[in-house]
Write a protein that holds these residues in place. Structure first.
Motif, PDB file in Angstrom:
ATOM      1  N   ARG A   1      -4.749   1.317   5.555  1.00  0.00           N
ATOM      2  CA  ARG A   1      -5.750   2.274   5.071  1.00  0.00           C
ATOM      3  C   ARG A   1      -6.416   2.977   6.248  1.00  0.00           C
ATOM      4  O   ARG A   1      -6.750   2.359   7.255  1.00  0.00           O
ATOM      5  CB  ARG A   1      -6.812   1.564   4.227  1.00  0.00           C
ATOM      6  CG  ARG A   1      -7.766   2.525   3.507  1.00  0.00           C
ATOM      7  CD  ARG A   1      -8.835   1.748   2.750  1.00  0.00           C
ATOM      8  NE  ARG A   1      -9.615   2.604   1.879  1.00  0.00           N
ATOM      9  CZ  ARG A   1     -10.595   3.389   2.287  1.00  0.00           C
ATOM     10  NH1 ARG A   1     -10.926   3.417   3.564  1.00  0.00           N
ATOM     11  NH2 ARG A   1     -11.257   4.142   1.400  1.00  0.00           N
TER      12      ARG A   1
ATOM     13  N   ASN B   1       0.813  -1.218   0.000  1.00  0.00           N
ATOM     14  CA  ASN B   1       0.000   0.000   0.000  1.00  0.00           C
ATOM     15  C   ASN B   1       0.847   1.269   0.000  1.00  0.00           C
ATOM     16  O   ASN B   1       0.372   2.345   0.390  1.00  0.00           O
ATOM     17  CB  ASN B   1      -0.969   0.029   1.182  1.00  0.00           C
ATOM     18  CG  ASN B   1      -1.985  -1.079   1.134  1.00  0.00           C
ATOM     19  OD1 ASN B   1      -2.425  -1.486   0.055  1.00  0.00           O
ATOM     20  ND2 ASN B   1      -2.360  -1.608   2.299  1.00  0.00           N
TER      21      ASN B   1
ATOM     22  N   HIS C   1      -3.685   6.269   3.639  1.00  0.00           N
ATOM     23  CA  HIS C   1      -2.995   5.189   4.328  1.00  0.00           C
ATOM     24  C   HIS C   1      -1.927   5.775   5.219  1.00  0.00           C
ATOM     25  O   HIS C   1      -1.456   6.892   5.009  1.00  0.00           O
ATOM     26  CB  HIS C   1      -2.363   4.213   3.327  1.00  0.00           C
ATOM     27  CG  HIS C   1      -3.385   3.462   2.521  1.00  0.00           C
ATOM     28  ND1 HIS C   1      -4.201   4.065   1.568  1.00  0.00           N
ATOM     29  CD2 HIS C   1      -3.740   2.130   2.528  1.00  0.00           C
ATOM     30  CE1 HIS C   1      -4.999   3.179   1.016  1.00  0.00           C
ATOM     31  NE2 HIS C   1      -4.724   1.971   1.590  1.00  0.00           N
TER      32      HIS C   1
END
Length: 467
Positions: free
Chosen positions: A125, A97, A115
């Motif tokens: 997140r 991410n 995030h």
């Protein structure tokens, strides 16, 4: 030979790093050289030239602490080589991410929008990216759904969130700045500041501010009130401008106890009333307030005037003497009359006025034995008694009021024989009269005296009987 080549490359890179400055990538971490136990400064400090920092320990390790406080250890040689070897982003450069960007020729890792975490390993997140992802009236702040009203408004205030924006208001019955504090509303505040015009009073009635002109002012309380007048010329001829109001000048311009005769040119014409003295425009005072204020020849205080009680108390020609402050009226010795009306010289009729005789007695002017005028008292016809004391109505006024054997004597029915006949006479009352006769053997005048009859010789008696 290979190690010498690698070492030479590292030196060249070190020289270039010193001349070019620290890459942006390095600003993602706190990099400490030497043992962490000898790190001198607090955890927020970054060394501007971290590779030139001399460690107090003999090891060549590099201690890397990310922004989450996690520290890893790498050898200085391998860390430097890794830092300057990579110049492009690969699938394994950054963590989950995270995104990789080449800045200044070097790869830089950062967490994706929404995030947070370690971009080299894993970025988590956030709870939300915008307000639409939050339920109800919650708003998205720093990746979390929060109540926008929490801690926003002041004490006693109400908060309402509209599209994520907190709106503060004071509840009914309260007022003030809702951002700082609301306080209980006082209706009197409706008049502070006053919604009225100049020279007015503001009063709250039934929760509504009500305006009125101050005393002495008139006009529109909302626009402003003004004086009724500023000068006498603004008033009628019989009024004056007193305390900015058209008034009767007699009410204020005359002095104490003074009277106002008339008004001339807006001014009062004043005078002191009867028996008062002084300046009528300041004060009128009586001659006296009590008897003690008066002189001996005028010892009494009558309605503010010192005078004698005898003044006007007695009639014409009468004498007046004071007993204290009480007037005593009398006629002089040679005069008579009503001392409270008029005194006049004596007349004969005055002897019987007032009647000096007894009750029911009649008074007539007369003379005494010394030939001096004096009243003569008598009982009137049909009365009897002492006229100097009292006369009483008699029992009769004529004989017919009495019995046949009585006569009306001195208005009393009495025996008419009393002291009426002569010596040795007999009295027989009849028809209200005294009938006097000499008794048998007597002869003479029965009214004067009856005498015994003398005896005569028989012959003579007989001879006389034949005559």
């Amino acid at each position: 030979m290979g190690n010498i080549l690698l070492f030479s490359c590292l030196l060249i890179l070190q020289y270039m790093a010193t001349s070019l400055g620290e890459p942006t990538f390095y600003r993602q971490y706190r990099i400490l050289t030497g043992s962490p136990f000898y790190y001198c400064c607090d955890s927020n400090d970054y060394y501007p030239h971290r590779y030139t920092q001399t460690a107090t320990s003999n090891d060549d390790n590099v201690y890397i602490t990310d922004k989450y406080g996690r520290t890893t250890i790498r050898s200085g040689a391998s860390y430097r080589a890794m830092s300057y070897v990579s110049s492009t982003c690969t699938a394994n450069t950054c963590g989950q991410n995270a995104q990789c960007q080449v800045v200044g020729g070097r790869p830089v890792c950062s967490c994706l929008r929404g995030h947070s975490g370690d971009p080299l390993s894993y970025c988590k997140r956030s709870e939300c990216l915008d307000d639409y992802e939050c339920a109800g009236q919650l708003t998205c702040r720093d990746g979390k759904c929060i109540d926008p009203c929490a801690g926003t408004c002041g004490a006693n205030a109400l908060c309402e969130a509209r599209r994520g924006i907190p709106i503060c208001n004071c509840p009914p019955g309260y007022t003030g700045n809702a951002i700082t504090s609301c306080r209980r509303f006082d209706p009197e505040e409706l008049c502070h500041p006053s919604p009225c015009g100049q020279n007015t009073n503001c009063e709250v009635k039934n929760g509504v501010p009500t305006c009125s002109c101050q005393p002495g002012y008139h006009g529109s309380p909302l626009a402003g009130c003004r004086h009724e007048c500023e000068s006498d010329a603004e008033c009628g001829p019989s009024a004056a401008c007193i305390q900015f109001k058209c008034q009767n000048p007699c009410l204020t311009q005359c002095g104490k106890n003074a009277e106002c005769e008339t008004i001339s040119n807006h001014k009062a014409v004043c005078k002191c009333p009867k028996n008062y003295f002084g300046n009528p425009y300041s004060s009128c005072q009586p001659e006296c307030y009590g008897d003690v204020d008066c002189p001996s020849h005028k010892p009494a205080c009558f309605y503010g005037i010192c005078k004698s009680p005898c003044d006007g108390a007695c009639g014409v020609g009468a004498d007046c003497k004071l007993r204290g402050l009480t007037p005593v009226c009398s006629c002089p010795r040679d005069m008579t009359g009503d001392p409270f009306v008029r005194c006049r010289p004596f007349e004969a009729r005055d002897l019987c006025e007032p009647n000096p005789c007894g009750s029911n007695a009649h008074c007539e002017p007369g003379f005494d034995r010394y030939n001096k005028e004096r009243p003569v008292c008598t009982c009137p016809f049909g009365y009897t008694g002492d006229p100097l004391k009292a006369c009483f109505k008699g029992e009769c006024t004529e004989d017919g009021h009495c019995a046949d054997s009585q006569a009306c004597i001195e208005y009393r029915c009495q025996n008419p024989c009393t002291n009426q006949c002569g010596v040795n006479a007999n009295c027989n009352p009849r028809r209200h009269l005294a009938v006097c006769t000499c008794p048998t053997g007597y002869n003479g005048d029965a009214l004067i005296q009856c005498h015994p009859t003398r005896s005569l010789p028989a012959a003579r008696y007989l001879s006389c009987s034949t005559c």
